[in-house]
Motif scaffolding. Structure first.
Motif, PDB file in Angstrom:
ATOM      1  N   ASN A  44       0.848  -1.175   0.000  1.00  0.00           N
ATOM      2  CA  ASN A  44       0.000   0.000   0.000  1.00  0.00           C
ATOM      3  C   ASN A  44       0.893   1.237   0.000  1.00  0.00           C
ATOM      4  OD1 ASN A  44      -2.214  -1.728   0.103  1.00  0.00           O
ATOM      5  ND2 ASN A  44      -2.335  -1.649   2.338  1.00  0.00           N
ATOM      6  N   THR A  45       0.306   2.401  -0.229  1.00  0.00           N
ATOM      7  CA  THR A  45       1.134   3.593  -0.410  1.00  0.00           C
ATOM      8  C   THR A  45       1.583   4.245   0.893  1.00  0.00           C
ATOM      9  OG1 THR A  45      -0.858   4.974  -0.623  1.00  0.00           O
ATOM     10  CG2 THR A  45       0.120   4.106  -2.660  1.00  0.00           C
ATOM     11  N   ARG A  46       0.790   4.126   1.969  1.00  0.00           N
ATOM     12  CA  ARG A  46       1.137   4.838   3.187  1.00  0.00           C
ATOM     13  C   ARG A  46       2.077   4.106   4.142  1.00  0.00           C
ATOM     14  NH1 ARG A  46      -3.112   9.122   5.620  1.00  0.00           N
ATOM     15  NH2 ARG A  46      -3.349  10.374   3.728  1.00  0.00           N
ATOM     16  N   PRO A  47       2.141   2.770   4.112  1.00  0.00           N
ATOM     17  CA  PRO A  47       3.001   2.091   5.082  1.00  0.00           C
ATOM     18  C   PRO A  47       4.439   2.587   5.175  1.00  0.00           C
ATOM     19  CG  PRO A  47       1.532   0.491   4.137  1.00  0.00           C
ATOM     20  CD  PRO A  47       1.280   1.789   3.401  1.00  0.00           C
ATOM     21  N   PRO A  48       5.142   2.921   4.070  1.00  0.00           N
ATOM     22  CA  PRO A  48       6.512   3.414   4.256  1.00  0.00           C
ATOM     23  C   PRO A  48       6.582   4.684   5.112  1.00  0.00           C
ATOM     24  CG  PRO A  48       6.170   2.760   1.981  1.00  0.00           C
ATOM     25  CD  PRO A  48       4.821   2.743   2.636  1.00  0.00           C
ATOM     26  N   TYR A  49       5.564   5.525   5.015  1.00  0.00           N
ATOM     27  CA  TYR A  49       5.552   6.751   5.813  1.00  0.00           C
ATOM     28  C   TYR A  49       5.357   6.435   7.291  1.00  0.00           C
ATOM     29  CZ  TYR A  49       5.175   9.139   1.330  1.00  0.00           C
ATOM     30  OH  TYR A  49       5.420   9.603   0.063  1.00  0.00           O
ATOM     31  N   TYR A  50       4.413   5.559   7.603  1.00  0.00           N
ATOM     32  CA  TYR A  50       4.205   5.183   9.000  1.00  0.00           C
ATOM     33  C   TYR A  50       5.404   4.414   9.540  1.00  0.00           C
ATOM     34  CZ  TYR A  50      -0.675   6.577   8.410  1.00  0.00           C
ATOM     35  OH  TYR A  50      -1.812   7.293   8.172  1.00  0.00           O
ATOM     36  N   ALA A  51       6.032   3.599   8.689  1.00  0.00           N
ATOM     37  CA  ALA A  51       7.207   2.847   9.124  1.00  0.00           C
ATOM     38  C   ALA A  51       8.329   3.787   9.543  1.00  0.00           C
ATOM     39  CB  ALA A  51       7.675   1.915   8.011  1.00  0.00           C
ATOM     40  N   LEU A  52       8.556   4.831   8.759  1.00  0.00           N
ATOM     41  CA  LEU A  52       9.618   5.785   9.104  1.00  0.00           C
ATOM     42  C   LEU A  52       9.208   6.671  10.277  1.00  0.00           C
ATOM     43  CD1 LEU A  52      10.958   6.857   5.588  1.00  0.00           C
ATOM     44  CD2 LEU A  52      11.962   5.225   7.206  1.00  0.00           C
TER      45      LEU A  52
END
Length: 368
Positions: A44-52
């Motif tokens: 999905n598109t948002r997981p990398p943002y939440y991961a960081l």
């Protein structure tokens, strides 16, 4: 080096959390963190943002979006044949590394639906199409069906994705501006930059640096390849080894952090598909047996949170009438201290995901 004493599951968890930048917010810049973590799961598109956001001190989503727009990082199917956000170098190097494993296995699944299709010709035609201009899967499929009208439409596009290193071009994946998937090759997207395929030995070392201590099977689970034992054996003189509580041999970098098992582990809100939960054959260092099946419904993963270094519940975001609600769904009863710590971490997450005016609600559900 000599084998060291057995290591507890709790100590393994603390070591992995330290490598994953989840014990203390890291000062690393986003590009450095993406490299250190060997990519971020990005189906999905948002997981990398939440991961960081869970890992970096003061992370702002526009920082990762800027890296994507400048093509310093990109979205591409690599490890386990799933989409990851990687640095430009890793997008090329790890795609080549993963190709003989999960990517080719996935191709084998769709090959059965492409009777009579010349795969080399399909790859050449698909390359010409996406290098002329980025194409959506639908556009690519429509072009390929003109040559093979009897073929399975989905199998045609999936075969192209498996055979070619296809990047999802921006604005796909940008914070607040994401669009539909459109594809081109790494050669075009990275403007002909030359990157070598990842060296297996170097990749073992990087994996251990981000996920260790770990077994051979752990790394094979992470990347989707098999037969990695020879690389570990070549590296054995440079590594330390342990036994876990079950007697499984684990490898590690000699100087990697291995905190005491009682090191405090603050709550962390993680996205769906976070690699912390997907990168070991034995996930009990983070995922208790009692909760092993609770992070998925069907084939959809849920967002999760950690308490004391262990999976402890789910979290959900909803927006209505300009107001964001973050719902915390613990698996077991929370202490007052746990609730207070989760509240503080939820508010940190909401500073990333919430509206500019800060209008949000935080809801705790009672465990079932």
């Amino acid at each position: 080096m000599d084998t060291l004493p057995p290591v507890s599951r709790r100590a393994l968890g603390r070591a992995t959390l330290a490598r994953q930048l989840l014990l203390t917010p890291s000062p690393l810049r986003p590009e450095e963190a993406v490299h250190h973590l060997v990519g971020l799961q990005a189906q999905n598109t948002r997981p990398p943002y939440y991961a960081l956001a869970a890992r970096l001190d003061g992370f702002r989503p526009e920082e990762l979006s800027a890296l994507m727009e400048s093509r310093a990082v990109a979205r591409i199917a690599t490890l386990r044949s799933t989409v990851h956000t990687h640095t430009a170098r890793d997008a090329v190097a790890l795609r080549a590394f993963a190709q003989p494993g999960a990517v080719d296995r996935e191709l084998g699944i769709f090959r059965k639906k492409l009777d009579g299709v010349d795969l080399d010709r399909l790859a050449a035609l698909a390359r010409d199409l996406v290098e002329a201009e980025p194409r959506t899967p639908k556009q690519l499929r429509e072009h390929l069906l003109r040559t093979w009208p009897e073929a399975d439409p989905l199998a045609l596009t999936m075969a192209a994705r498996c055979m070619l290193p296809l990047v999802q071009v921006t604005p796909r994946g940008l914070w607040g501006r994401s669009g539909q998937v459109a594809l081109t090759t790494t050669d075009v997207w990275f403007r002909g930059a030359s990157y070598e395929p990842a060296d297996p030995d170097e990749t073992v070392l990087r994996y251990l640096g981000a996920f260790g201590p770990a077994s051979v099977r752990d790394m094979q689970t992470w990347c989707g390849l098999t037969r990695l034992r020879p690389a570990f054996e070549r590296l054995r003189p440079r590594l330390v080894t342990f036994r876990d509580e079950d007697g499984t041999e684990l490898f590690d970098l000699p100087d990697a952090p291995r905190p005491d098992e009682d090191t405090p582990a603050p709550p962390r809100f993680l996205p769906e598909f976070d690699n912390l939960l997907l990168s070991h054959a034995d996930r009990r260092r983070i995922v208790p047996d009692a909760h092993r099946t609770r992070t998925w419904t069907g084939n959809q993963a849920h967002r999760v949170f950690l308490l004391d270094g262990l999976l402890a519940g789910l979290w959900h975001l909803a927006e209505a009438e300009g107001r964001v609600t973050l719902t915390v769904e613990p698996f077991t009863r929370l202490t007052r201290a746990d609730r207070a710590a989760l509240t503080a971490e939820a508010e940190r997450t909401l500073r990333l995901a919430g509206p500019a005016d800060g209008a949000y609600d935080l809801v705790f559900r009672a465990p079932e």
